[in-house]
Design an enzyme around this catalytic site. Structure first.
Site, PDB file in Angstrom:
ATOM      1  N   HIS A   1      11.653  10.993 -23.576  1.00  0.00           N
ATOM      2  CA  HIS A   1      11.448  10.710 -25.000  1.00  0.00           C
ATOM      3  C   HIS A   1      10.145  11.410 -25.359  1.00  0.00           C
ATOM      4  O   HIS A   1       9.063  10.861 -25.202  1.00  0.00           O
ATOM      5  CB  HIS A   1      11.387   9.194 -25.252  1.00  0.00           C
ATOM      6  CG  HIS A   1      12.708   8.533 -24.977  1.00  0.00           C
ATOM      7  ND1 HIS A   1      12.893   7.188 -25.043  1.00  0.00           N
ATOM      8  CD2 HIS A   1      13.925   9.049 -24.649  1.00  0.00           C
ATOM      9  CE1 HIS A   1      14.162   6.895 -24.755  1.00  0.00           C
ATOM     10  NE2 HIS A   1      14.801   8.013 -24.515  1.00  0.00           N
TER      11      HIS A   1
ATOM     12  N   HIS B   1      21.357   0.514 -21.007  1.00  0.00           N
ATOM     13  CA  HIS B   1      20.531   0.947 -19.875  1.00  0.00           C
ATOM     14  C   HIS B   1      21.056   0.366 -18.561  1.00  0.00           C
ATOM     15  O   HIS B   1      20.288  -0.123 -17.737  1.00  0.00           O
ATOM     16  CB  HIS B   1      19.061   0.572 -20.099  1.00  0.00           C
ATOM     17  CG  HIS B   1      18.437   1.342 -21.212  1.00  0.00           C
ATOM     18  ND1 HIS B   1      17.281   0.950 -21.853  1.00  0.00           N
ATOM     19  CD2 HIS B   1      18.807   2.493 -21.824  1.00  0.00           C
ATOM     20  CE1 HIS B   1      16.981   1.822 -22.806  1.00  0.00           C
ATOM     21  NE2 HIS B   1      17.890   2.772 -22.809  1.00  0.00           N
TER      22      HIS B   1
ATOM     23  N   ASP C   1      25.128   8.914 -17.996  1.00  0.00           N
ATOM     24  CA  ASP C   1      23.930   9.429 -18.672  1.00  0.00           C
ATOM     25  C   ASP C   1      22.954   9.772 -17.565  1.00  0.00           C
ATOM     26  O   ASP C   1      22.322   8.881 -16.987  1.00  0.00           O
ATOM     27  CB  ASP C   1      23.373   8.351 -19.622  1.00  0.00           C
ATOM     28  CG  ASP C   1      22.187   8.853 -20.445  1.00  0.00           C
ATOM     29  OD1 ASP C   1      21.644   9.932 -20.117  1.00  0.00           O
ATOM     30  OD2 ASP C   1      21.805   8.157 -21.401  1.00  0.00           O
TER      31      ASP C   1
ATOM     32  N   ARG D   1      29.374   7.271 -25.232  1.00  0.00           N
ATOM     33  CA  ARG D   1      28.258   8.054 -25.774  1.00  0.00           C
ATOM     34  C   ARG D   1      28.453   9.497 -25.339  1.00  0.00           C
ATOM     35  O   ARG D   1      28.951   9.758 -24.242  1.00  0.00           O
ATOM     36  CB  ARG D   1      26.905   7.522 -25.243  1.00  0.00           C
ATOM     37  CG  ARG D   1      25.698   8.338 -25.699  1.00  0.00           C
ATOM     38  CD  ARG D   1      24.362   7.609 -25.517  1.00  0.00           C
ATOM     39  NE  ARG D   1      23.984   7.364 -24.140  1.00  0.00           N
ATOM     40  CZ  ARG D   1      24.066   6.193 -23.526  1.00  0.00           C
ATOM     41  NH1 ARG D   1      24.511   5.132 -24.168  1.00  0.00           N
ATOM     42  NH2 ARG D   1      23.690   6.064 -22.264  1.00  0.00           N
TER      43      ARG D   1
ATOM     44  N   ASP E   1      18.696  15.642 -20.327  1.00  0.00           N
ATOM     45  CA  ASP E   1      19.180  14.300 -20.699  1.00  0.00           C
ATOM     46  C   ASP E   1      20.591  14.475 -21.263  1.00  0.00           C
ATOM     47  O   ASP E   1      20.756  14.908 -22.405  1.00  0.00           O
ATOM     48  CB  ASP E   1      18.217  13.711 -21.746  1.00  0.00           C
ATOM     49  CG  ASP E   1      18.559  12.282 -22.126  1.00  0.00           C
ATOM     50  OD1 ASP E   1      19.488  11.705 -21.524  1.00  0.00           O
ATOM     51  OD2 ASP E   1      17.875  11.744 -23.029  1.00  0.00           O
TER      52      ASP E   1
ATOM     53  N   HIS F   1      16.251  12.106 -29.785  1.00  0.00           N
ATOM     54  CA  HIS F   1      14.796  12.127 -29.623  1.00  0.00           C
ATOM     55  C   HIS F   1      14.403  13.506 -29.134  1.00  0.00           C
ATOM     56  O   HIS F   1      15.230  14.238 -28.561  1.00  0.00           O
ATOM     57  CB  HIS F   1      14.377  11.054 -28.611  1.00  0.00           C
ATOM     58  CG  HIS F   1      15.191  11.092 -27.340  1.00  0.00           C
ATOM     59  ND1 HIS F   1      14.895  11.943 -26.300  1.00  0.00           N
ATOM     60  CD2 HIS F   1      16.318  10.427 -26.955  1.00  0.00           C
ATOM     61  CE1 HIS F   1      15.782  11.774 -25.320  1.00  0.00           C
ATOM     62  NE2 HIS F   1      16.672  10.874 -25.705  1.00  0.00           N
TER      63      HIS F   1
ATOM     64  N   GLU G   1      22.958  12.180 -29.555  1.00  0.00           N
ATOM     65  CA  GLU G   1      23.656  11.241 -28.676  1.00  0.00           C
ATOM     66  C   GLU G   1      24.174   9.982 -29.372  1.00  0.00           C
ATOM     67  O   GLU G   1      23.794   8.872 -29.021  1.00  0.00           O
ATOM     68  CB  GLU G   1      22.716  10.832 -27.538  1.00  0.00           C
ATOM     69  CG  GLU G   1      21.329  10.362 -27.984  1.00  0.00           C
ATOM     70  CD  GLU G   1      20.480   9.877 -26.812  1.00  0.00           C
ATOM     71  OE1 GLU G   1      20.979   9.027 -26.060  1.00  0.00           O
ATOM     72  OE2 GLU G   1      19.337  10.349 -26.660  1.00  0.00           O
TER      73      GLU G   1
ATOM     74  N   ASP H   1       0.814  -1.218   0.000  1.00  0.00           N
ATOM     75  CA  ASP H   1       0.000   0.000   0.000  1.00  0.00           C
ATOM     76  C   ASP H   1       0.850   1.272   0.000  1.00  0.00           C
ATOM     77  O   ASP H   1       0.418   2.323   0.445  1.00  0.00           O
ATOM     78  CB  ASP H   1      -0.985  -0.011   1.175  1.00  0.00           C
ATOM     79  CG  ASP H   1      -0.268  -0.137   2.514  1.00  0.00           C
ATOM     80  OD1 ASP H   1       0.965  -0.363   2.505  1.00  0.00           O
ATOM     81  OD2 ASP H   1      -0.925   0.001   3.551  1.00  0.00           O
TER      82      ASP H   1
ATOM     83  N   GLU I   1      26.118  13.002 -25.288  1.00  0.00           N
ATOM     84  CA  GLU I   1      24.727  13.443 -25.504  1.00  0.00           C
ATOM     85  C   GLU I   1      24.536  14.880 -25.058  1.00  0.00           C
ATOM     86  O   GLU I   1      24.761  15.218 -23.897  1.00  0.00           O
ATOM     87  CB  GLU I   1      23.772  12.538 -24.716  1.00  0.00           C
ATOM     88  CG  GLU I   1      22.309  12.945 -24.822  1.00  0.00           C
ATOM     89  CD  GLU I   1      21.358  11.971 -24.143  1.00  0.00           C
ATOM     90  OE1 GLU I   1      21.769  11.311 -23.169  1.00  0.00           O
ATOM     91  OE2 GLU I   1      20.202  11.868 -24.598  1.00  0.00           O
TER      92      GLU I   1
ATOM     93  N   HIS J   1      21.650   2.306 -31.512  1.00  0.00           N
ATOM     94  CA  HIS J   1      20.466   3.104 -31.160  1.00  0.00           C
ATOM     95  C   HIS J   1      20.361   4.320 -32.070  1.00  0.00           C
ATOM     96  O   HIS J   1      21.253   4.588 -32.885  1.00  0.00           O
ATOM     97  CB  HIS J   1      20.500   3.507 -29.680  1.00  0.00           C
ATOM     98  CG  HIS J   1      21.732   4.277 -29.258  1.00  0.00           C
ATOM     99  ND1 HIS J   1      21.946   5.587 -29.608  1.00  0.00           N
ATOM    100  CD2 HIS J   1      22.801   3.910 -28.514  1.00  0.00           C
ATOM    101  CE1 HIS J   1      23.094   5.991 -29.078  1.00  0.00           C
ATOM    102  NE2 HIS J   1      23.641   4.989 -28.425  1.00  0.00           N
TER     103      HIS J   1
ATOM    104  N   TYR K   1      29.821   1.207 -28.978  1.00  0.00           N
ATOM    105  CA  TYR K   1      29.878   0.244 -27.879  1.00  0.00           C
ATOM    106  C   TYR K   1      30.436  -1.056 -28.437  1.00  0.00           C
ATOM    107  O   TYR K   1      29.840  -1.655 -29.332  1.00  0.00           O
ATOM    108  CB  TYR K   1      28.473  -0.012 -27.310  1.00  0.00           C
ATOM    109  CG  TYR K   1      27.691   1.276 -27.120  1.00  0.00           C
ATOM    110  CD1 TYR K   1      27.735   1.980 -25.924  1.00  0.00           C
ATOM    111  CD2 TYR K   1      26.931   1.810 -28.181  1.00  0.00           C
ATOM    112  CE1 TYR K   1      27.044   3.179 -25.765  1.00  0.00           C
ATOM    113  CE2 TYR K   1      26.243   3.002 -28.036  1.00  0.00           C
ATOM    114  CZ  TYR K   1      26.301   3.686 -26.830  1.00  0.00           C
ATOM    115  OH  TYR K   1      25.625   4.866 -26.686  1.00  0.00           O
TER     116      TYR K   1
END
Ligand code: GLY
Ligand code: MN
Ligand code: MN
Length: 438
Positions: A356, A238, A255, A408, A266, A349, A380, A34, A410, A345, A384
């Site tokens: 996104h 991720h 990131d 990366r 971002d 975006h 970005e 709860d 970005e 990727h 990899y």
């Protein structure tokens, strides 16, 4: 109340003509048993109302003479408010949020039909609230049954989320103010992370320091789970465990960005945990940076959305071929998606109320929509090379020194009337700056 909300409703009212649009607030989300997650309003609902409570429904009915904007809200309830917080209630909601009519949510079944029955179509997003989905479907079926006799009523339901894409894609001045604040706080956190990262530290220490700054500076918290990925973890797009102890030859990919007033930043930076890049890390960093600069160059008003990804893909694929990591003709490799072994990727975006963010990219004839002033997009690209990389047939086996490198970079970029503005410019990214941190 910020006049933006009324202007946005006016724009949607004009767009839907004889239709009725129905927007549900976000439901509360259970964390466990709860205990709920902190409430986060549905972005479309918030964009149109500024109303930040669950249990609410907004209706836009341009064909209804008096009540073009209607809210259903939770009524005041002293006991409930003691447990789970303040409610505006019917009277204050009317006064503060500019609705022409406000009803307690319990009256939805009784009051909804009058706003729906004379519309020629409905706009609604199915899938977020099962009971409301059912109510709308039942009402629609009922009205469809009556259509032959009445000669009017909604004959179709269109997706309200799609409807909103065209509006949310272009940011207003007040939206940009909030995004700039989110970005300034996130930039401060990144700069701090760069100064404190060193061998022996744990990824979660960096995460903790960054998120400390987010909250300390008035942000709601992270815009998405912070990725603090050292060494081979940077090859997991991720990665959010953030548990590893960092070593001298690691790269650290961070990131992370905060949400400020529901608007998101971002940002990704990748830098050596020790003092210098290894030769392979340096070569790949320069390549990703070059791809990112090329992609940013393609973010211009009037340029089709796909150009920036094409620019990044071309630069990366050419670079990988020059380095002997990919083999073949560049155009053919891209056509056959071979670059995806290393750059799997998209290049970016839209960014805004959602990380996104809303924004249609393509037209029905498959052509790409152009960037327009007021769009904010992330740029970005990355490379990899998995520690377990296995070449496809016809591609070279890589020397071990290339394996386990993830990079990366970005930035968040605003499209202006004449070009673009890099909103995240306060976070350095040059090769030299990455080696001369703190
Ligand atoms: N941090 C999520 C993304 O870069 O899209
Ligand atoms: Mn990101
Ligand atoms: Mn992103």
């Amino acid at each position: 109340m910020n006049p933006d909300y009324q202007q946005r409703r006016q724009a949607v009212l004009a767009a839907i003509g004889q239709g009725t649009a129905i927007f549900g607030s976000a439901p509360t989300a259970v964390m466990h048993n709860d205990v709920d997650h902190p409430f986060r309003q549905n972005s479309d609902f918030f964009y149109l109302t500024g109303f930040n409570e669950p249990g609410a429904i907004a209706i836009l009915a341009p064909h209804h003479g008096e009540h073009q904007f209607v809210l259903f809200v939770r009524p005041k309830d002293k006991e409930q408010e003691t447990w789970s917080g303040y409610r505006a209630g019917v009277d204050l909601a009317k006064e503060k949020y500019g609705a022409h009519a406000v009803y307690p949510i319990e009256e939805l079944a009784e009051k909804l039909p009058q706003y729906v029955e004379n519309a020629d179509r409905l706009y609604y997003h199915f899938g977020d609230d099962a009971p409301l989905d059912q109510r709308i479907l039942s009402l629609w079926r009922l009205l469809l049954g009556k259509y032959p006799k009445r000669g009017r009523g909604p004959v179709a339901i269109e997706d309200s989320r799609l409807l909103m894409q065209q509006f949310r894609r272009v940011k207003s001045a007040s939206e940009l103010d909030q995004m700039r604040t989110a970005i300034a706080i996130s930039a401060k956190a990144h700069n701090h992370a760069m100064a404190m990262a060193r061998p022996g530290r744990y990824e979660y220490e960096i995460q903790a320091e960054m998120e400390h700054i987010f909250r300390l500076e008035g942000a709601l918290g992270p815009a998405y789970p912070s990725i603090v990925a050292s060494g081979v973890n940077a090859c997991i797009l991720h990665y959010i465990e953030n548990e590893r102890q960092m070593e001298p030859d690691d790269l650290l990919l961070i990131d992370a960005g905060c949400a400020y007033g529901y608007y998101n930043a971002d940002i990704t930076r990748t830098f050596p945990v020790g003092e210098r890049f290894t030769p392979e890390q340096r070569i790949l960093y320069e390549l990703v940076l070059e791809a990112q600069l090329q992609a940013i160059e393609a973010v211009q008003p009037g340029r089709p959305f796909n150009h920036f990804h094409d620019a990044a893909t071309r630069t990366i694929t050419e670079g990988l071929v020059d380095l002997g990591l990919l083999q073949g003709d560049v155009a053919t490799l891209i056509e056959d998606k071979k670059h995806k072994a290393f750059f799997m990727h998209g290049t970016g975006h839209f960014l805004g109320l959602d990380v996104h963010d809303a924004g249609t990219l393509r037209n029905p004839d498959k052509t790409w929509q152009p960037f327009a002033p007021g769009n904010v997009v992330t740029v970005e690209p990355g490379i990899y090379i998995s520690p377990n990389y296995e070449p496809e047939e016809g591609q070279p086996v890589l020397d071990a020194r290339w394996l386990g490198i993830g990079i990366r970079i970005e930035d968040d970029v605003l499209v202006t009337q004449t070009g673009h503005e890099i909103l995240t410019a306060a976070v350095p990214k040059s090769l030299a700056a990455m080696e001369e941190r703190g």
